[in-house]
Design an enzyme around this catalytic site. Sequence first.
Site, PDB file in Angstrom:
ATOM      1  NE  ARG A 184      74.478 139.893 111.386  1.00  0.00           N
ATOM      2  CZ  ARG A 184      75.708 140.312 111.158  1.00  0.00           C
ATOM      3  NH1 ARG A 184      76.211 140.188 109.948  1.00  0.00           N
ATOM      4  NH2 ARG A 184      76.448 140.860 112.101  1.00  0.00           N
ATOM      5  CG  MET A 185      74.456 134.325 115.247  1.00  0.00           C
ATOM      6  SD  MET A 185      74.243 132.993 114.048  1.00  0.00           S
ATOM      7  CE  MET A 185      73.663 131.698 115.113  1.00  0.00           C
ATOM      8  CB  THR A 211      78.292 136.767 123.098  1.00  0.00           C
ATOM      9  OG1 THR A 211      76.872 136.784 123.066  1.00  0.00           O
ATOM     10  CG2 THR A 211      78.849 138.152 122.876  1.00  0.00           C
ATOM     11  CG  ASN A 215      82.627 127.498 115.197  1.00  0.00           C
ATOM     12  OD1 ASN A 215      81.540 126.924 115.074  1.00  0.00           O
ATOM     13  ND2 ASN A 215      83.335 127.885 114.158  1.00  0.00           N
ATOM     14  CG  HIS A 254      85.813 132.641 105.132  1.00  0.00           C
ATOM     15  ND1 HIS A 254      86.900 131.947 105.592  1.00  0.00           N
ATOM     16  CD2 HIS A 254      84.787 132.310 105.956  1.00  0.00           C
ATOM     17  CE1 HIS A 254      86.555 131.230 106.654  1.00  0.00           C
ATOM     18  NE2 HIS A 254      85.289 131.429 106.894  1.00  0.00           N
ATOM     19  CE  LYS A 308      87.270 135.320 107.951  1.00  0.00           C
ATOM     20  NZ  LYS A 308      86.620 135.854 109.160  1.00  0.00           N
TER      21      LYS A 308
HETATM   22  P1  NAD Z   1      73.883 141.103 115.631  1.00  0.00           P
HETATM   23  O1  NAD Z   1      74.515 142.448 115.773  1.00  0.00           O
HETATM   24  O2  NAD Z   1      73.036 140.827 114.439  1.00  0.00           O
HETATM   25  O3  NAD Z   1      73.001 140.788 116.926  1.00  0.00           O
HETATM   26  C1  NAD Z   1      73.313 141.175 118.228  1.00  0.00           C
HETATM   27  C2  NAD Z   1      71.993 141.508 118.880  1.00  0.00           C
HETATM   28  O4  NAD Z   1      72.166 141.742 120.277  1.00  0.00           O
HETATM   29  C3  NAD Z   1      71.353 142.782 118.302  1.00  0.00           C
HETATM   30  O5  NAD Z   1      70.090 142.445 117.762  1.00  0.00           O
HETATM   31  C4  NAD Z   1      71.186 143.686 119.509  1.00  0.00           C
HETATM   32  O6  NAD Z   1      69.946 144.351 119.463  1.00  0.00           O
HETATM   33  C5  NAD Z   1      71.193 142.669 120.646  1.00  0.00           C
HETATM   34  N1  NAD Z   1      71.466 143.303 121.943  1.00  0.00           N
HETATM   35  C6  NAD Z   1      72.298 144.331 122.232  1.00  0.00           C
HETATM   36  N2  NAD Z   1      72.201 144.638 123.547  1.00  0.00           N
HETATM   37  C7  NAD Z   1      71.300 143.796 124.073  1.00  0.00           C
HETATM   38  C8  NAD Z   1      70.757 143.631 125.359  1.00  0.00           C
HETATM   39  N3  NAD Z   1      71.123 144.423 126.366  1.00  0.00           N
HETATM   40  N4  NAD Z   1      69.855 142.648 125.561  1.00  0.00           N
HETATM   41  C9  NAD Z   1      69.486 141.837 124.552  1.00  0.00           C
HETATM   42  N5  NAD Z   1      69.948 141.974 123.291  1.00  0.00           N
HETATM   43  C10 NAD Z   1      70.838 142.928 123.068  1.00  0.00           C
HETATM   44  O7  NAD Z   1      75.092 140.058 115.723  1.00  0.00           O
HETATM   45  P2  NAD Z   1      75.096 138.507 115.381  1.00  0.00           P
HETATM   46  O8  NAD Z   1      75.664 138.289 114.019  1.00  0.00           O
HETATM   47  O9  NAD Z   1      73.764 137.910 115.694  1.00  0.00           O
HETATM   48  O10 NAD Z   1      76.184 137.988 116.430  1.00  0.00           O
HETATM   49  C11 NAD Z   1      75.993 138.104 117.818  1.00  0.00           C
HETATM   50  C12 NAD Z   1      77.193 137.542 118.543  1.00  0.00           C
HETATM   51  O11 NAD Z   1      77.297 136.143 118.284  1.00  0.00           O
HETATM   52  C13 NAD Z   1      78.537 138.124 118.106  1.00  0.00           C
HETATM   53  O12 NAD Z   1      79.377 138.210 119.246  1.00  0.00           O
HETATM   54  C14 NAD Z   1      79.064 137.099 117.133  1.00  0.00           C
HETATM   55  O13 NAD Z   1      80.470 137.122 117.018  1.00  0.00           O
HETATM   56  C15 NAD Z   1      78.603 135.850 117.806  1.00  0.00           C
HETATM   57  N6  NAD Z   1      78.537 134.635 116.964  1.00  0.00           N
HETATM   58  C16 NAD Z   1      78.960 133.489 117.540  1.00  0.00           C
HETATM   59  C17 NAD Z   1      78.883 132.301 116.861  1.00  0.00           C
HETATM   60  C18 NAD Z   1      79.299 131.034 117.548  1.00  0.00           C
HETATM   61  O14 NAD Z   1      79.250 129.970 116.924  1.00  0.00           O
HETATM   62  N7  NAD Z   1      79.683 131.095 118.805  1.00  0.00           N
HETATM   63  C19 NAD Z   1      78.366 132.277 115.545  1.00  0.00           C
HETATM   64  C20 NAD Z   1      77.926 133.477 114.981  1.00  0.00           C
HETATM   65  C21 NAD Z   1      78.014 134.658 115.701  1.00  0.00           C
END
Ligand code: NAD
Length: 269
Positions: free
Chosen positions: A12-13, A99, A124, A155, A159
């Site tokens: 998603r991100m 992450t 964040n 939210h 949630k």
């Molecule tokens: P998501 O599950 O949609 O995406 C994670 C992706 O990682 C998946 O597409 C998966 O295929 C991929 N992945 C898994 N193993 C992998 C590998 N070995 N190599 C490359 N890609 C791999 O999750 P998301 O909603 O996109 O969130 C991802 C992370 O970002 C989570 O930890 C979430 O908490 C975090 N996040 C952080 C913030 C921030 O501001 N820091 C904001 C939103 C989400």
Amino acid sequence: MLKVAVLGAAGRMGREVLSCIFEADDLTLVGAVTETGDPLLGRDAGELVGASSAGVPLTDERSHGLHAAQVAIDFTLPAVTDANLRACVEHGAAIVIGTTGLEQRQQKAMEQAAHEIPIVYARNMSVGVNVFMEFVARAAKALGDGYDVEITESHHRHKVDAPSGTALALGERIAGARGRKLDELAVYERHGKTGPRVPGTIGFSVVRGGNVVGEHAVRFIGAEEEVEFFHRATDRKMFARGALRAARWAAGRAPGLYSMADVLGLSRD
Ligand code: NAD
């Protein structure tokens, strides 16, 4: 043009980051990495987000995705963070890590890798949230204990945890500014005969409903005046925009472990 690779590009991100890269005229995508077995492997990263072809197919080989990159953006899973870090060190690329849920051991690995490459790590990445946090913390320090603090967060109905991580982080910053721990000051519930408000406590209120992306309000309520800070998130793209701001800032910087406060010039010595 800054050459960027996206780790977790199909997530998603990852997709939000891809869209923002394609919109920017100072960034170019050179790698898009996903996990082995992803049915989208080999698909063009541009097509993945409805943009025109980027000429960058999704790969599960980090070294292929990173070989031309100056900076990588990682929104994946804690389980793959170590390997992502090692690959960036090998290629001499900066990395922005969004992450969440990293273990302490991984934080140590990050500190180690930061001797060799610039790393920006933030739970964040939103620019607005980081500015909001900083000003709330400064206000807490300047206003002192005479103001009652109430934190309200809202939210969407899906949630499952409360209060939000951001609300708790706000509470921690306010407690820290007062030289205390949040555990000592937090009041999470009020019901029935509560008695009068205990001075110095930090109250939390939680609203859940509809599609609210995320709202946080912090009120400092004094005897004669009130100061209120408010942040409203309207789209999770804000995290991607913040990550790209961090990527631009990190590229070419001296090795080190940096925060969004560093990126935004909010850190103080
Ligand atoms: P998501 O599950 O949609 O995406 C994670 C992706 O990682 C998946 O597409 C998966 O295929 C991929 N992945 C898994 N193993 C992998 C590998 N070995 N190599 C490359 N890609 C791999 O999750 P998301 O909603 O996109 O969130 C991802 C992370 O970002 C989570 O930890 C979430 O908490 C975090 N996040 C952080 C913030 C921030 O501001 N820091 C904001 C939103 C989400």
